[in-house]
Design an enzyme around this catalytic site. Structure first.
Site, PDB file in Angstrom:
ATOM      1  CG  HIS A 150      36.520  38.123 -43.380  1.00  0.00           C
ATOM      2  ND1 HIS A 150      36.798  39.222 -42.978  1.00  0.00           N
ATOM      3  CD2 HIS A 150      35.842  37.601 -43.766  1.00  0.00           C
ATOM      4  CE1 HIS A 150      35.279  39.311 -42.523  1.00  0.00           C
ATOM      5  NE2 HIS A 150      34.778  38.353 -42.672  1.00  0.00           N
ATOM      6  CG  ASP A 183      38.660  41.424 -42.618  1.00  0.00           C
ATOM      7  OD1 ASP A 183      38.638  41.476 -43.792  1.00  0.00           O
ATOM      8  OD2 ASP A 183      38.289  41.855 -41.720  1.00  0.00           O
ATOM      9  CB  SER A 274      31.856  39.154 -43.338  1.00  0.00           C
ATOM     10  OG  SER A 274      32.306  38.124 -41.818  1.00  0.00           O
TER      11      SER A 274
END
Length: 428
Positions: A150, A183, A274
């Site tokens: 993402h 992801d 992230s």
């Protein structure tokens, strides 16, 4: 705080990592069930801000931490610290040093931060839809960087990616491969320098609840930030929406539910980390920070760290990264059932589990003799208390792995041995 009651997991909407301009588009509608063992037509509670008197625990993508912002790229002069720690090089691995702690119960985090810093990078992505930032870890000396899908998926079209090393050098990068359903993604530096320091990989299978950990990354654009905490839980099934949801509003080809058998940590986690590193007190990578829990808007619009963050275990991340580097895509383990949440009688007690709603013919589940109505309560001894938990357990494995499912059939427990296959490509 209450968790979403449907599946006892945190529902984590996509696209929550640090966005510098255009906000994320609304999530796409749910997609068909996963072959690993998901609920038919999974539901997601999007009612942020609609709870009264009770805070609904939601979560957002964009793990990271902003407890003590320190620029790790600069050499530091160690003051008197107790206990002492030493860093040993890994000449055969060509990777970051391993820290030997003088007292494992009271780690010298300065030594860990210094060892890990050169292996963690900041990632900036720019597209026509907006820009955003995240983190990554150097995977090898060829310039491959492991991060979250993402973080970079918006750049798979006409977007651009730049990567900044801990010493401030910046390089352009391209996407090598993405795996939306886990992801994870791998990018590669253009004209990578010869002095890259890949991160040393640890063993996520050896982790214990209560182990000390450090998160390293780029929260809110603050590169080189470190935070510390402990492992709060293991094998935590976490759903972050569907993999066709993009922070830039784009639709991806895959619509699989993003489910992780996650490491839960108390290390401060905030948007922008992230893809960053979760390391143990040796400085070894044990997980890729990927998502955070947050309080919904109705609970005061608290979107930063509340002490509940999640990371993808390094065992799964390493397997996916190696496949993406090798072929640009990744294979996944496949069981071949559709399941739903249920509660079943187990002796004199009751317990939650994943009830088999259907079994596809010719699949590992069918070959192992699983039947509609069976309730799966464990995988290799690890408790399964929802359909999502079953997906998380299977997704962590590889095609060809042999696993033992503990089921309850007609009120009796039994173990079923299954050899997992390669998950078929999703229909277009």
């Amino acid at each position: 705080m209450t968790l979403a009651p449907e599946d006892h997991t945190q529902q984590i909407p996509q696209g929550g990592y640090y966005s510098q301009s255009t906000p994320p588009a609304p999530p796409a509608p749910p997609t068909p069930p996963l072959g690993e063992g998901s609920r038919p037509d999974p539901k997601r509670d999007r009612r942020f801000g609609q709870t009264m008197g009770t805070a609904l625990l939601a979560a957002v993508l964009a793990s990271g931490g902003t407890y003590a912002a320190t620029q790790l790229g600069e050499p530091s002069t160690a003051t008197s610290t107790t206990p002492a720690a030493t860093a040993t090089t890994n000449p055969n691995q060509n990777s970051s040093p391993t820290v030997v702690q003088g007292n494992a119960s009271s780690p010298d985090w300065s030594a860990v931060a210094a060892a890990v810093a050169p292996s963690v990078v900041s990632i900036d992505v720019t597209t026509q839809q907006g820009s955003g930032a995240g983190s990554g870890v150097i995977f090898d000396r060829n310039g491959h960087v492991l991060t979250n899908n993402h973080v970079v998926q918006g750049a798979t079209g006409n977007g651009s990616i730049t990567v900044t090393l801990s010493d401030g050098r910046t390089y352009n990068a391209t996407v090598v491969g993405t795996d939306p359903s886990t992801d994870l993604a791998v990018i590669k530096l253009a004209n990578a320098p010869s002095d890259l320091t890949p991160i040393t990989l640890g063993d996520s299978e050896a982790l214990k609840v209560g182990d000390p950990v450090m998160a390293v990354g780029n929260p809110l654009g603050l590169s080189g930030t470190v935070t510390t905490g402990i492992i709060s839980a293991l094998n935590r099934p976490v759903s972050t929406g569907t993999s066709n949801e993009s922070p830039f509003g784009q639709q991806q080809q895959s619509g699989d539910e993003v489910v992780t058998n996650a490491i839960q940590t108390s290390a401060a986690i905030n948007p922008g980390n992230s893809g960053g590193a979760l390391v143990n007190n040796k400085g070894e990578l044990i997980g890729i920070n990927s998502s955070i829990a947050s309080l919904g808007q109705g609970a005061g619009s608290q979107s930063g760290n509340i002490g509940i963050g999640f990371a993808i275990p390094v065992k799964e991340a390493k397997s996916i990264a190696e496949q993406l580097i090798r072929s640009g895509k990744a294979e996944h383990a496949f069981l071949g059932v559709s399941t739903r949440d249920t509660v079943v009688t187990d002796g004199s007690a009751k317990r939650a589990g994943a009830q088999v709603a259907s079994v596809s013919s010719g699949t590992p589940a069918a070959n192992a003799g699983l039947k509609t109505g069976d309730v799966i309560i464990a995988v290799d001894g690890q408790r399964v208390d929802s359909a999502t938990a079953l997906v998380a357990q299977i997704r962590e494995m590889k095609a060809g792995d042999k696993t033992t499912l503990t089921i309850i059939r007609n009120g009796s427990r039994q173990d079923v041995s299954v050899t997992l296959a390669v998950k078929p490509d999703s229909p277009s």
